[in-house]
Design a protein around this motif. Structure first.
Motif, PDB file in Angstrom:
ATOM      1  N   PRO A 233      17.683  19.282 -33.864  1.00 37.32           N
ATOM      2  CA  PRO A 233      18.814  18.588 -34.513  1.00 37.32           C
ATOM      3  C   PRO A 233      19.512  17.614 -33.571  1.00 37.32           C
ATOM      4  N   ALA A 234      19.958  16.510 -34.141  1.00 36.33           N
ATOM      5  CA  ALA A 234      20.722  15.524 -33.370  1.00 36.33           C
ATOM      6  C   ALA A 234      22.105  16.077 -33.062  1.00 36.33           C
ATOM      7  N   ASP A 235      22.707  15.541 -32.008  1.00 44.45           N
ATOM      8  CA  ASP A 235      24.065  15.928 -31.640  1.00 44.45           C
ATOM      9  C   ASP A 235      25.048  14.905 -32.212  1.00 44.45           C
ATOM     10  N   GLY A 236      26.076  15.377 -32.891  1.00 45.07           N
ATOM     11  CA  GLY A 236      27.113  14.484 -33.379  1.00 45.07           C
ATOM     12  C   GLY A 236      26.702  13.740 -34.633  1.00 45.07           C
ATOM     13  N   PRO A 237      27.618  12.943 -35.165  1.00 45.79           N
ATOM     14  CA  PRO A 237      27.349  12.215 -36.416  1.00 45.79           C
ATOM     15  C   PRO A 237      26.304  11.132 -36.212  1.00 45.79           C
ATOM     16  N   PRO A 238      25.420  10.927 -37.191  1.00 47.73           N
ATOM     17  CA  PRO A 238      24.448   9.842 -37.085  1.00 47.73           C
ATOM     18  C   PRO A 238      25.163   8.496 -37.093  1.00 47.73           C
ATOM     19  N   GLU A 239      24.659   7.552 -36.311  1.00 47.67           N
ATOM     20  CA  GLU A 239      25.190   6.202 -36.394  1.00 47.67           C
ATOM     21  C   GLU A 239      24.676   5.553 -37.671  1.00 47.67           C
ATOM     22  N   ALA A 271      13.179   0.795 -47.143  1.00 46.81           N
ATOM     23  CA  ALA A 271      13.251  -0.145 -46.027  1.00 46.81           C
ATOM     24  C   ALA A 271      14.228   0.347 -44.966  1.00 46.81           C
ATOM     25  N   TYR A 272      15.364   0.859 -45.401  1.00 47.56           N
ATOM     26  CA  TYR A 272      16.350   1.375 -44.448  1.00 47.56           C
ATOM     27  C   TYR A 272      15.817   2.608 -43.716  1.00 47.56           C
ATOM     28  N   LEU A 273      15.189   3.511 -44.448  1.00 48.93           N
ATOM     29  CA  LEU A 273      14.677   4.730 -43.829  1.00 48.93           C
ATOM     30  C   LEU A 273      13.551   4.420 -42.844  1.00 48.93           C
ATOM     31  N   ASP A 274      12.664   3.501 -43.212  1.00 45.78           N
ATOM     32  CA  ASP A 274      11.566   3.136 -42.315  1.00 45.78           C
ATOM     33  C   ASP A 274      12.075   2.479 -41.039  1.00 45.78           C
ATOM     34  N   ALA A 275      13.130   1.677 -41.160  1.00 44.07           N
ATOM     35  CA  ALA A 275      13.678   1.006 -39.976  1.00 44.07           C
ATOM     36  C   ALA A 275      14.468   1.962 -39.090  1.00 44.07           C
ATOM     37  N   TYR A 276      15.015   2.995 -39.673  1.00 42.97           N
ATOM     38  CA  TYR A 276      15.916   3.902 -38.947  1.00 42.97           C
ATOM     39  C   TYR A 276      15.166   5.024 -38.224  1.00 42.97           C
ATOM     40  N   PHE A 277      14.111   5.551 -38.853  1.00 41.00           N
ATOM     41  CA  PHE A 277      13.435   6.727 -38.320  1.00 41.00           C
ATOM     42  C   PHE A 277      12.055   6.381 -37.753  1.00 41.00           C
ATOM     43  N   GLU A 278      11.677   7.124 -36.696  1.00 46.45           N
ATOM     44  CA  GLU A 278      10.323   6.972 -36.166  1.00 46.45           C
ATOM     45  C   GLU A 278       9.303   7.734 -37.013  1.00 46.45           C
TER      46      GLU A 278
END
Length: 452
Positions: A233-239, A271-278
């Motif tokens: 899990p990531a730490d803190g709120p997602p940017e 498009a947003y999800l593809d650009a945001y996640f690896e």
């Protein structure tokens, strides 16, 4: 029909370094598997002892489930694999003993649980003693869930009866092999003339009860991705994501903001999800018989850490979509994974089918899931923000907007109709609603406008 492999072949195919838990191996004594008694078991079923002996000889196993630990995708994991060749993978008392021990070990060691299921249900030769094991299994699964550990089920062929209704359908993520029987009712107890397709994995995927169908040769990789995502899990709120493909500047009028958000070629959720996640994996369905292609939910890796997401795709969302989003947010909250939501809908579906499917209750559940979340939730409005159907996914105090989005109490056309204004006053009404991105920031609804 899906191929039926022995339990140990399945374990070897999906994991490295598998080791059975202490006391669950093939070296147990002659009384193993007798349902807590000896001979023909707790209810004295004639021939049960001989049937168990034959099952041991055929399979080399002492019970219908093999439990241990192995590494999958670099993640140490507790693995439960059913041996269908042992009395149809049925659940008896000693099966329950092993599953309970496995979950206790998982909680003690803070390990995820993967159940590789192939079972025909409860073992009739042990009567109610066997059926009562479902309560034990359900309790152990619930205790593991309460400690924030992920559970993944793989529905092999067949996955029926109590095994499906506890370890299978009760898991966080459910994968299934192609063509597998996946159903509460086994093949010999279904109504005459029942459609066989309704009891297959493919139908369960279409009705929102399975997240994905995975070919056997892809199972190890798929499990590895899922375990890696749920364990990091990531730490803190997602940017918030950066804006994609926006027109220059901000809209001058409310109607211009609406037209930008409704532009057919504007970037959508994918498009947003593809650009945001690896890398990302999706869940599917509300577990109540419904799916909504206009709601994408899952987990993605960003900078080596996991963020959950629920993303509207620009269509009126169905009740199943809101229930799926609520399921995603609650799962992420339980696992300690922060959430990103993307808002883009003209509003919730409002036709007769939506009302009959519980639109109000589904939207209320989505509101509640976001409001109750203990993990950080970040929202980006990427297109249309239509009324309560959009607001249900929006994080209070942490919502951002793109330059080509709007958010409104109701669509301008509907507002004009309710206020008994003619069509010629729709543009004027859009201005009066103060729905532009800059208006939302000024009103304190949005924290800011994200750059491109």
């Amino acid at each position: 029909m899906a191929e039926r492999l022995p339990a140990r072949a399945v374990l070897d195919a999906v994991s490295e370094g598998f080791a059975e838990l202490p006391g669950s191996g093939a070296g147990r004594g002659a009384g193993d598997g007798d349902g807590g008694g000896s001979g023909d078991g707790p209810i004295g079923w004639s021939g049960y002892g001989a049937a168990r002996a034959g099952a041991r000889e055929r399979t080399g196993e002492r019970e219908s489930v093999v439990c241990g630990t192995g590494t999958v995708g670099g993640v140490r994991t507790v693995l439960l694999a059913f041996e269908f060749g042992f009395l149809g993978g049925s659940l008896g008392q000693r099966t329950g003993d092993r599953i309970e021990a496995a979950h206790r070990y998982a909680r003690a060691e803070r390990l995820p649980v993967v159940s590789l299921i192939a079972t025909g249900g409860s073992r009739m030769q042990e009567g109610m003693r066997a059926l009562a094991q479902l309560q034990r299994v359900a309790r152990q699964s619930a205790l593991t869930r309460a400690t924030g550990l992920p559970q993944i089920a793989v529905a092999r062929d067949p996955t029926t009866g109590g095994g499906w209704a506890t370890l299978g359908a009760g898991s966080d993520v459910v994968l299934a092999l192609p063509g597998a029987q996946v159903a509460f009712a086994g093949s010999r107890v279904r109504p005459p003339g029942a459609d066989p397709a309704a009891y297959r994995a493919e139908e369960k995927l279409a009705s929102g009860q399975v997240d994905r169908i995975v070919a056997p040769e892809e199972l190890r990789e798929a499990l590895g991705r899922w375990l890696s995502l749920l364990a990091s899990p990531a730490d803190g709120p997602p940017e918030p994501p950066r804006a994609l493909g926006t027109a220059p500047g901000l809209p001058r009028t409310g109607w211009e903001a609406v037209e930008r958000a409704r532009a057919p070629h504007r970037p959508r959720a994918d498009a947003y999800l593809d650009a945001y996640f690896e890398v990302r994996e999706e869940i599917s369905g509300d577990r109540c018989g419904g799916t909504d292609p206009g709601m994408r939910c899952g987990f993605g890796m960003r900078n080596g850490r996991t963020v959950a997401y629920a993303a509207q795709c620009g269509t009126p969302n169905l009740p199943a979509g809101f229930r799926t989003a609520a399921r995603l947010v609650r799962m992420a909250d339980r696992l300690g994974i922060p959430v990103l939501t993307l808002v883009d809908t003209p509003g919730a579906a409002n036709d007769e089918a939506a009302e009959r499917s519980g639109a109000g209750a589904a939207i209320a559940d989505a509101f509640a899931a976001v409001a109750e979340a203990r993990v950080p939730v970040t929202t980006l409005v990427v297109g249309e923000g239509g009324s309560g159907g959009a607001l249900a996914l929006a994080a209070s105090g942490n919502t951002w907007v793109t330059p080509d989005s709007y958010f409104s109490v109701i669509a301008p056309e509907s507002a004009a109709a309710i206020l008994k204004r003619g069509p010629e006053r729709v543009r004027e009404t859009a201005d009066a609603l103060r729905l532009r991105p800059q208006d939302l920031v000024e009103l304190g609804i949005a924290r800011g406008i994200v750059p491109s």
